[in-house]
Design a protein around this motif. Structure first.
Motif, mmCIF file in Angstrom:
data_model
loop_
_atom_site.group_PDB
_atom_site.id
_atom_site.type_symbol
_atom_site.label_atom_id
_atom_site.label_comp_id
_atom_site.label_asym_id
_atom_site.label_seq_id
_atom_site.Cartn_x
_atom_site.Cartn_y
_atom_site.Cartn_z
ATOM 1 N N LYS A 474 58.222 49.470 34.352
ATOM 2 C CA LYS A 474 58.992 50.284 35.254
ATOM 3 C C LYS A 474 59.447 49.419 36.499
ATOM 4 O O LYS A 474 60.516 49.809 37.066
ATOM 5 N N LYS A 475 58.410 48.471 36.776
ATOM 6 C CA LYS A 475 58.874 47.772 38.293
ATOM 7 C C LYS A 475 59.257 46.209 38.149
ATOM 8 O O LYS A 475 59.407 45.675 38.977
ATOM 9 N N ASN A 476 59.185 45.762 36.795
ATOM 10 C CA ASN A 476 59.678 44.257 36.686
ATOM 11 C C ASN A 476 58.318 43.595 37.383
ATOM 12 O O ASN A 476 58.648 42.298 38.098
ATOM 13 N N ILE A 477 56.993 43.657 37.473
ATOM 14 C CA ILE A 477 56.276 43.206 38.138
ATOM 15 C C ILE A 477 55.060 42.830 36.844
ATOM 16 O O ILE A 477 54.398 43.743 36.173
ATOM 17 N N ARG A 478 54.759 41.673 36.897
ATOM 18 C CA ARG A 478 53.404 41.360 35.773
ATOM 19 C C ARG A 478 52.145 41.004 36.741
ATOM 20 O O ARG A 478 52.046 40.168 37.366
ATOM 21 N N LEU A 479 51.347 41.758 36.483
ATOM 22 C CA LEU A 479 50.067 41.648 37.261
ATOM 23 C C LEU A 479 49.150 40.673 36.291
ATOM 24 O O LEU A 479 48.722 41.123 35.197
ATOM 25 N N ASN A 480 48.722 39.717 36.734
ATOM 26 C CA ASN A 480 48.090 38.593 36.108
ATOM 27 C C ASN A 480 46.667 38.383 36.814
ATOM 28 O O ASN A 480 46.621 37.628 37.908
ATOM 29 N N ILE A 481 45.605 38.931 36.419
ATOM 30 C CA ILE A 481 44.125 38.521 36.997
ATOM 31 C C ILE A 481 43.806 37.166 36.619
ATOM 32 O O ILE A 481 43.440 37.143 35.353
ATOM 33 N N PHE A 482 43.865 36.240 37.457
ATOM 34 C CA PHE A 482 43.374 34.986 36.853
ATOM 35 C C PHE A 482 42.124 34.590 37.401
ATOM 36 O O PHE A 482 41.451 33.497 36.849
ATOM 37 N N ALA A 483 41.413 35.468 38.283
ATOM 38 C CA ALA A 483 40.111 35.049 38.655
ATOM 39 C C ALA A 483 39.230 36.441 39.031
ATOM 40 O O ALA A 483 39.937 37.056 39.658
ATOM 41 N N ILE A 484 38.131 36.415 38.562
ATOM 42 C CA ILE A 484 37.242 37.554 38.959
ATOM 43 C C ILE A 484 35.669 36.774 39.430
ATOM 44 O O ILE A 484 35.025 36.076 38.520
ATOM 45 N N GLY A 485 35.463 37.078 40.718
ATOM 46 C CA GLY A 485 34.258 36.584 41.059
ATOM 47 C C GLY A 485 33.391 37.524 41.812
ATOM 48 O O GLY A 485 33.672 38.590 42.144
ATOM 49 N N SER A 487 29.512 36.910 44.390
ATOM 50 C CA SER A 487 29.097 35.998 45.526
ATOM 51 C C SER A 487 28.739 34.663 44.973
ATOM 52 O O SER A 487 28.701 33.649 45.858
ATOM 53 N N LYS A 488 28.437 34.465 43.665
ATOM 54 C CA LYS A 488 27.654 33.195 43.096
ATOM 55 C C LYS A 488 28.628 32.741 42.028
ATOM 56 O O LYS A 488 28.995 31.428 41.968
ATOM 57 N N LYS A 489 29.244 33.505 41.277
ATOM 58 C CA LYS A 489 29.940 33.085 39.935
ATOM 59 C C LYS A 489 31.260 33.641 39.851
ATOM 60 O O LYS A 489 31.679 34.564 40.365
ATOM 61 N N VAL A 490 32.093 32.960 39.164
ATOM 62 C CA VAL A 490 33.680 33.305 39.008
ATOM 63 C C VAL A 490 34.117 32.935 37.629
ATOM 64 O O VAL A 490 33.649 31.964 37.029
ATOM 65 N N LEU A 491 34.975 33.659 37.002
ATOM 66 C CA LEU A 491 35.552 33.624 35.715
ATOM 67 C C LEU A 491 37.064 33.230 36.101
ATOM 68 O O LEU A 491 37.780 34.086 36.793
ATOM 69 N N LEU A 492 37.744 32.084 35.428
ATOM 70 C CA LEU A 492 38.991 31.461 35.655
ATOM 71 C C LEU A 492 39.749 31.617 34.572
ATOM 72 O O LEU A 492 39.207 31.413 33.377
ATOM 73 N N ASN A 493 41.029 32.080 34.463
ATOM 74 C CA ASN A 493 41.741 32.023 33.148
ATOM 75 C C ASN A 493 43.178 31.984 33.789
ATOM 76 O O ASN A 493 43.674 33.007 34.220
ATOM 77 N N GLU A 494 44.118 30.793 33.906
ATOM 78 C CA GLU A 494 45.332 30.900 34.534
ATOM 79 C C GLU A 494 46.216 32.034 33.636
ATOM 80 O O GLU A 494 47.371 32.316 33.971
ATOM 81 N N ASN A 495 45.907 32.097 32.478
ATOM 82 C CA ASN A 495 46.910 33.138 31.448
ATOM 83 C C ASN A 495 46.552 34.506 31.696
ATOM 84 O O ASN A 495 47.128 35.287 30.899
ATOM 85 N N GLY A 496 45.468 34.924 32.313
ATOM 86 C CA GLY A 496 45.122 36.240 32.533
ATOM 87 C C GLY A 496 43.726 36.490 31.818
ATOM 88 O O GLY A 496 43.465 36.184 30.683
ATOM 89 N N ILE A 497 42.745 37.278 32.718
ATOM 90 C CA ILE A 497 41.591 37.632 32.130
ATOM 91 C C ILE A 497 41.897 39.098 31.486
ATOM 92 O O ILE A 497 42.465 40.131 32.199
ATOM 93 N N GLY A 498 41.272 39.309 30.228
ATOM 94 C CA GLY A 498 41.631 40.524 29.410
ATOM 95 C C GLY A 498 40.380 41.646 29.500
ATOM 96 O O GLY A 498 39.752 41.607 30.254
ATOM 97 N N LYS A 499 40.505 42.551 28.675
ATOM 98 C CA LYS A 499 40.052 43.803 28.696
ATOM 99 C C LYS A 499 38.425 43.725 28.541
ATOM 100 O O LYS A 499 37.417 44.298 28.818
ATOM 101 N N ASN A 500 38.034 42.356 28.096
ATOM 102 C CA ASN A 500 36.669 42.032 27.755
ATOM 103 C C ASN A 500 35.950 41.382 28.638
ATOM 104 O O ASN A 500 35.201 40.400 28.463
ATOM 105 N N TRP A 501 36.549 41.530 29.965
ATOM 106 C CA TRP A 501 36.275 40.446 31.112
ATOM 107 C C TRP A 501 34.758 40.864 31.448
ATOM 108 O O TRP A 501 34.272 39.768 31.813
#
Length: 800
Positions: A474-485, A487-501
């Motif tokens: 609809k908006k030509n916007i691709r939302l890419n979650i590359f980091a979820i953190g 206070s202590k730890k973070v998950l990183l993925n440059e190609n995007g974190i999926g539904k099993n996050w």
């Protein structure tokens, strides 16, 4: 007749070789063809490397033996070529030098071997073919390494040569190489095989030149770097020539010129996907507009400053002549006024030679300080926008600046239709993606780093993942979650974190500092960065300024960043302004209601806001809306609010009044008031003896609150109900206002008295509206509502 040219990558493996043979067979059935070939795969690089090893008295023989044993050298007699190469390498080793003349002779064997190998395989496939050495008819000067073709003589020789060829035989011609009139071997420079094919197409009046490569055609950008690059169906000769001049690797700058004489079309095709129509380059006019982005990353920038040369004519001529005498070609040029400042690019491999030439030419001027500096900047990339009109360049330029990419130098062509900018090499890929997304209307990549994945944060992540595909459509916007953190730890993925996050975080998250996330984004060239704070952490707020300085926009449901010291509040906004970044926090007050935006607009328009009053907390709204009219203990209503997720994990955060106080302070600061949190008059609803105990103990003893609140309800005048309100008043044109939160009785038929559920309600009084306030009302609590409000902020930022 058609000329077919196959590049080295088209001949790099057994599979691609088979494709080439099949293409030649199919095309030969349609019309007469001439085939031009480059050296097979990485042959040119290998031969150059062996020569370098020999020159440096290193073991070149082992590498040479490996080269001779390559699979495509089997079943064909290449003894003559190998013997010549052996003698040449031995000579290079003896004299410890590889002259341009010798180097050309060495490199030419790559094309000769390629032609012979392909002809042998075609004949084995019952396709009559003959290997042809282009040195017999492509005549050049003796500029070894980048020879200039004598087109008149070469044309005559080419036509005579091909007139003598037997009918129905397929010529396999060596590209890239020619010979002087003395018979000395020369090469035609980078991508010279394309040039050879273009010359033959001209000389033989071909119907079309078909250039087979490893891609489906020419794209709006390098598809290896820009994932959503689009294939260009058609280009005009002039547009293709500009692309070639500005470094498009698929074209040679000299390739287009020979085709113009007879308007011979050039089609770029894919050896591995021959049914694709490719890109057609012809004399046919195409629609105006931006066609493609190209990138040159093997350049250096030379800056010449002659402050003492103001008004002296001929400085530029001396600069360019001294470089021309060394055979150095100049790329992008930018000049200051009156010849006193000059910046230009050269090939990185020629940069040191260029500096020495300039220092020699301006030796006296450097001594007298008329020339104040000749400096060199390496690791530069030139990004060119082919078809860019200066009238619309503001948008891509602004997009670069927002992404912390500041061009070093800017240039546009005489036509005003092509723009080149110089950026740091390490920023080139990011710059390419930023401008491509801005220009071509394809899905714009928005890279998100989310901090806090509890109730609100986790809900937001699920909302984004569930709707990302529809938002892209609809908006030509691709939302890419590359980091979820957290206070202590973070998950990183440059190609995007999926539904099993959630599972991925447990298995793959790692300890981090905020600089690790920033470094990860930089190393992966991620553009359009947004950091989202869904924590309730005061320590995470300390990262805001670093994130902004590193190119992140900010979004926050965490109210602390806006309610700690006024000095931090101002410093953050000054940092945002300097770095052209945004900070959105609509959910700080009223969850997802459009309250903060409304107040900002009123204030910016000059409207004098005189008072703001309301129920600021959806949690307390739910509690007192129900407790006031129901015959239930306060602890029961509070427990219900906890179970619905309306309160903080420790409900004392809500009952203390601090949350309402913070929200009130946020609105005060939107009006440019300089209040501090400790100046707010806050009524704490928690009995003193329950304020210091730990959370589990408090939650077990909620019934201890019942007697206090039951008395509050018993004291109500008939027709009234309890509401916990916040109010900002006083002279709001001064530096500070009066802020107060308290539990009060209000008429049941008033706007505040009629609130239901967890709704919040805000009354904004202004000078223009007098006693009739602007009222904003709606859901004020709940993880889904808050997460949806944060999501709205993300989309608002993405649109910008």
């Amino acid at each position: 007749m058609k000329v077919l040219k196959f590049g080295g990558k088209s001949l790099a493996s057994e599979h691609t070789f088979k494709n080439v043979i099949q293409i030649i067979e199919n095309k030969s059935k349609e019309s007469e063809i001439v085939v031009v070939v480059s050296a097979i795969g990485d042959t040119t690089d290998i031969l150059e490397n062996i020569a370098e090893l020999a020159k440096n008295n290193q073991d070149y023989q082992s590498t040479f033996n490996e080269f001779k044993e390559r699979v495509y050298h089997k079943d064909i007699n290449l003894e003559a070529e190998f013997q010549l190469l052996s003698k040449l390498f031995e000579g290079v080793s003896l004299i410890e030098d590889c002259t341009p003349k010798i180097k050309d002779l060495i490199l030419s064997q790559g094309e000769i071997i390629s032609s012979r190998v392909l002809a042998k395989q075609l004949n084995a496939a019952q396709l009559r073919s003959v290997s042809i050495d282009s040195r017999d008819f492509i005549i050049t000067d003796d500029s070894f390494g980048n020879a200039i073709v004598d087109e008149s003589l070469s044309k005559s020789k080419t036509q005579n040569y091909f007139n003598e060829l037997p009918l129905k035989i397929i010529p396999i011609v060596t590209g890239f190489i020619g010979a002087t009139q003395k018979g000395e071997t020369t090469t035609l420079g980078r991508n010279g095989s394309n040039y050879t094919a273009a010359l033959l197409s001209n000389f033989l009046k071909a119907e079309e030149l078909q250039n087979y490569t490893h891609v489906d055609g020419i794209f709006t950008a390098n598809p290896d770097w820009v994932k959503n690059a689009q294939k260009i169906e058609e280009l005009h000769f002039e547009e293709a020539n500009e692309l070639a001049n500005f470094g498009a690797s698929i074209l040679h700058a000299k390739t287009i010129i020979p085709l113009l004489e007879n308007s011979t079309p050039l089609r770029i095709l894919n050896t591995l996907n021959p049914k694709n129509a490719g890109t057609l380059i012809s004399a046919k006019a195409t629609d105006n507009g931006i066609k493609s982005l190209s990138l040159q990353s093997d350049v250096s920038l030379i800056q010449f400053e002659g402050r003492g040369l103001l008004g002296i004519v001929g400085v530029d001529a001396r600069v360019f002549t001294s470089l021309a005498n060394e055979g150095i070609s100049i790329g992008v040029i930018s000049q200051g006024s009156s010849e006193r400042g000059l910046g230009f690019t050269v090939k990185q491999s020629e940069a040191d030679k260029a500096i020495k030439a300039l220092q020699k030419e301006f030796e006296k001027d450097l001594y007298t300080k008329d020339v104040s500096g000749i400096s060199l900047i390496d690791d530069i990339a030139v990004l060119s926008i082919i078809g860019q009109d200066l009238s619309t360049f503001d948008k891509p330029y602004a997009a670069l600046v927002k992404n912390k990419i500041i061009p070093i130098l800017f240039n546009n062509t005489v036509t005003g239709k092509n723009v080149s900018i110089l950026v740091r090499k390490h920023e080139a890929k990011k710059a390419l993606n930023v401008i491509h997304g801005q220009i071509f209307g394809v899905a714009k990549n928005i890279n998100l780093a989310l901090f806090g994945h509890g109730l609100v944060g986790g809900t937001l992540i699920d909302q984004i993942l569930a709707t990302a595909s529809s938002i892209e459509k609809k908006k030509n916007i691709r939302l890419n979650i590359f980091a979820i953190g957290n206070s202590k730890k973070v998950l990183l993925n440059e190609n995007g974190i999926g539904k099993n996050w959630r599972e991925d975080i447990k298995a793959n998250s790692e300890n981090y500092q905020i600089q690790d996330v920033i470094r990860f984004a930089n190393e992966n060239h991620l553009e359009n960065l947004i950091a989202i704070d869904n924590t309730a952490s005061s320590s995470f707020v300390d990262n805001y300024i670093s994130l902004v300085q590193s190119g992140f926009d900010l979004i926050s449901s965490n109210k602390i960043g806006n309610t700690i010291s006024y000095s931090f509040y101002k410093e953050l906004r000054e940092t945002l302004k300097r770095n052209h970044k945004e900070y959105l926090y609509e959910t700080n007050v009223g969850a997802g209601l459009p309250l903060i935006d409304t107040i900002k607009l009123l204030h910016l328009s000059g409207e004098n806001i005189t008072k703001i009053k309301g129920v600021f907390s959806g949690s307390l709204s739910y509690i007192f809306n129900n407790f006031s009219i129901q015959d239930r203990p306060f602890s029961t209503v509070l427990q219900e609010a906890i179970e619905k997720g309306y309160t903080e994990p420790d409900p004392r955060e809500d009952l203390s009044g601090n949350d309402v106080g913070r929200k009130l302070l946020i609105l005060a600061r939107e009006l440019d008031l300089k209040n501090e949190f400790q100046e707010i008059k806050i009524q704490n609803l928690i009995p003193e003896e329950l304020q210091a105990i730990d959370t589990p103990a408090f939650l077990k003893g909620l019934d201890k609150l019942d007697s206090y609140f039951e008395k509050q309800k018993q004291d109500l005048v008939p027709g009234t109900v309890l509401r916990y309100v916040g109010e900002l008043n006083g002279d709001l044109q001064e530096e500070k206002g009066f802020l107060e939160t308290k539990l009060i009785a209000v008429p049941i038929n008033s706007a505040l008295g009629q609130l239901k559920g967890s709704d919040s309600l805000f009354e904004i009084y202004t000078e223009s509206y007098g006693d009739n306030p602007i009222i904003i009302q709606g859901a004020g609590a709940g993880a889904a509502v808050t997460a949806r409000g944060v999501f709205g902020d993300i989309l608002r930022l993405a649109d910008k």
